[in-house]
Design an enzyme around this catalytic site. Structure first.
Site, short mmCIF file in Angstrom:
data_model
loop_
_atom_site.label_atom_id
_atom_site.label_comp_id
_atom_site.label_asym_id
_atom_site.label_seq_id
_atom_site.Cartn_x
_atom_site.Cartn_y
_atom_site.Cartn_z
N PRO A 27 121.76 13.54 -37.34
CA PRO A 27 122.88 13.23 -36.44
C PRO A 27 122.52 12.06 -35.52
CG PRO A 27 121.73 15.22 -35.71
CD PRO A 27 121.13 14.83 -37.03
N CYS B 248 124.43 9.62 -32.51
CA CYS B 248 125.58 9.23 -31.68
C CYS B 248 125.96 7.78 -31.94
CB CYS B 248 125.22 9.31 -30.20
SG CYS B 248 124.92 10.95 -29.62
N TYR C 296 119.05 18.49 -23.94
CA TYR C 296 120.43 18.80 -23.57
C TYR C 296 120.53 20.27 -23.13
CZ TYR C 296 121.16 14.18 -25.37
OH TYR C 296 121.07 12.82 -25.54
N ARG D 264 119.20 22.62 -34.54
CA ARG D 264 118.22 21.55 -34.34
C ARG D 264 117.41 21.89 -33.10
NH1 ARG D 264 118.19 14.96 -34.33
NH2 ARG D 264 117.08 15.01 -36.29
N LEU E 22 110.64 9.17 -38.01
CA LEU E 22 109.86 8.10 -38.64
C LEU E 22 109.41 8.46 -40.05
CD1 LEU E 22 107.90 6.61 -35.60
CD2 LEU E 22 109.88 5.67 -36.82
N GLY F 299 117.02 9.19 -40.03
CA GLY F 299 117.81 8.61 -38.95
C GLY F 299 117.91 7.11 -39.07
#
Ligand code: FNR
Length: 371
Positions: free
Chosen positions: A28, A30, A190, A238, A313, A335
């Site tokens: 995911p 943003c 978060y 996650r 990575l 990612g």
């Protein structure tokens, strides 16, 4: 025979689960590209997620999506809390399905890391003031998570209920929008992670103090989501498996809570990230630096039906293949390498000699590889 390009089944609480065409997932990410400030996905998101689906990935996980307006990371982040936001997600799902990929959604609440400026060139850093479209943020306490962020309001019991109901409502909407997989965002500093970590959760009520208390919000959120999300669809999470701080959240605590969530609430997939809570922590960033955390969870949960994906990575097809062949994880989330090349999975399938004109390559593009 490539392991990366062999199918994997994400189990579900009921039924056969979801079989994916390979083990390359999109992490995911943003995009800070919602329409105006209402959390609605745009044509940017359609092409962005569509290109990953066309690019051979088996599971496209859509970015952190706020379960409540104040749960978004920035005013330009996606939400899933009303009809317009839900309808826009349905278009993304339709696009991914049309291109042969499954669609996953990461649902989250940014807590005290909400209402920040988009992480895009040309924007300030820190909290967007209410006068500029920002909002008051919420957290386990009234202390700012990072220097430079506004102090949040400590959630009271009513506020915690609103968060839990927000997650459940988002799960119902995600199901209606057609998502195949749901991922609860418990990582990267978060709201849920703010409650999990002793570094940010200094509450003295039943949501703070002991590990049992600090994991309570996550357990209640997962239970509510499990009720709202169909039993035949996989439910994942996650995690930040460590704060990279001796006094913080640990990989042992992560393994314990994921086991509980799997046994009690049917979590069948864990995506293993780390960090994001403490500014300035010393993280040994390098190729595959979070893979040892994925390995610890793979080993700790080996007796359960939980798929573990590694992330961070992993950018090279041989590297991804080795992680899987050596049993360090069951799948890989990609990612930034996918931002650089949305067709990363197709290219990896070619490199690993797993591609054919009708597998892992969009048929319209087969002549890029065979003439
Ligand atoms: C991210 N990341 C991220 N993580 C997450 O859980 N939800 C999100 O919405 C985002 N958003 C996001 C945006 C952008 C632009 C980047 C680059 C990253 C973290 C991401 O999913 C991933 O874990 C890290 O980028 C590490 O993996 P890679 O990029 O090294 O493969």
């Amino acid at each position: 025979m490539s392991k990366l390009f062999s199918p994997i089944t994400l189990s579900a609480a009921e039924g056969t689960g979801l079989t994916l065409r390979n083990r390359a997932f999109v992490a995911p990410m943003c995009q800070y590209s919602a329409d105006g400030e209402d959390g609605v996905a745009t044509s940017w998101h359609l092409q962005h997620y569509g290109s990953f689906a066309a690019g051979g990935f088996s599971l496209v996980v859509v970015e952190a999506t706020g379960v409540l307006p104040e749960g978004r990371i920035s005013p330009r982040c996606l939400g899933i809390y009303d009809e317009p936001t839900e309808a826009a997600h349905a278009r993304i799902v339709e696009m991914a399905h049309g291109l042969g990929a499954a669609a996953g959604l990461q649902i989250g609440h940014a807590g005290g890391k909400g209402s920040t400026y988009p992480t895009l060139p040309g924007f300030d850093a820190g909290t967007v003031p209410v006068s500029e479209g920002g909002w008051a943020t919420f957290g386990p306490t009234d202390k700012a998570v990072f220097p430079g962020l506004a102090d949040p309001i400590a959630l009271d019991r009513e506020g915690i209920e609103r968060v839990i109901e927000g997650f459940a409502d988002a799960a119902r909407r995600a199901d209606r929008a057609g998502y195949d997989v749901l991922q609860i965002h418990a990582a990267h500093g978060y709201l849920i992670h703010q409650f999990l970590s002793p570094l940010t959760n200094t509450r003295t009520d039943e949501y703070g103090g002991s590990e049992e208390n600090r994991t309570r919000l996550l357990r209640e959120v997962t239970a509510a989501v499990r009720e709202a999300w169909p039993a035949h669809k996989p439910l994942g999470i996650r995690v930040s498996a460590t704060d990279w701080d001796e006094a913080g959240w640990t990989v042992q605590a992560t393994a314990t809570i994921v086991r509980t969530l799997a046994e009690d609430h049917g979590i069948t997939w864990v995506d293993v990230s780390s960090g994001g809570l403490v500014a300035g922590s010393k993280i040994p960033v390098g190729p595959g630096y979070q893979v040892p955390l994925a390995l610890e969870l793979t080993q700790a949960l080996a007796d359960l039906d939980v798929a573990v994906s590694a992330v961070g990575l992993v950018a090279n097809p041989d590297q991804a293949e080795t992680i899987l062949v050596t049993g360090q994880a069951h799948a890989i989330s990609i990612g930034r390498a996918a931002l650089g090349n949305p067709h990363w999975a197709s290219a990896a399938a070619v490199a690993l000699r797993a591609a054919t004109p009708d597998a892992h390559i969009q048929p319209q593009y087969w002549r890029a590889h065979w003439s």
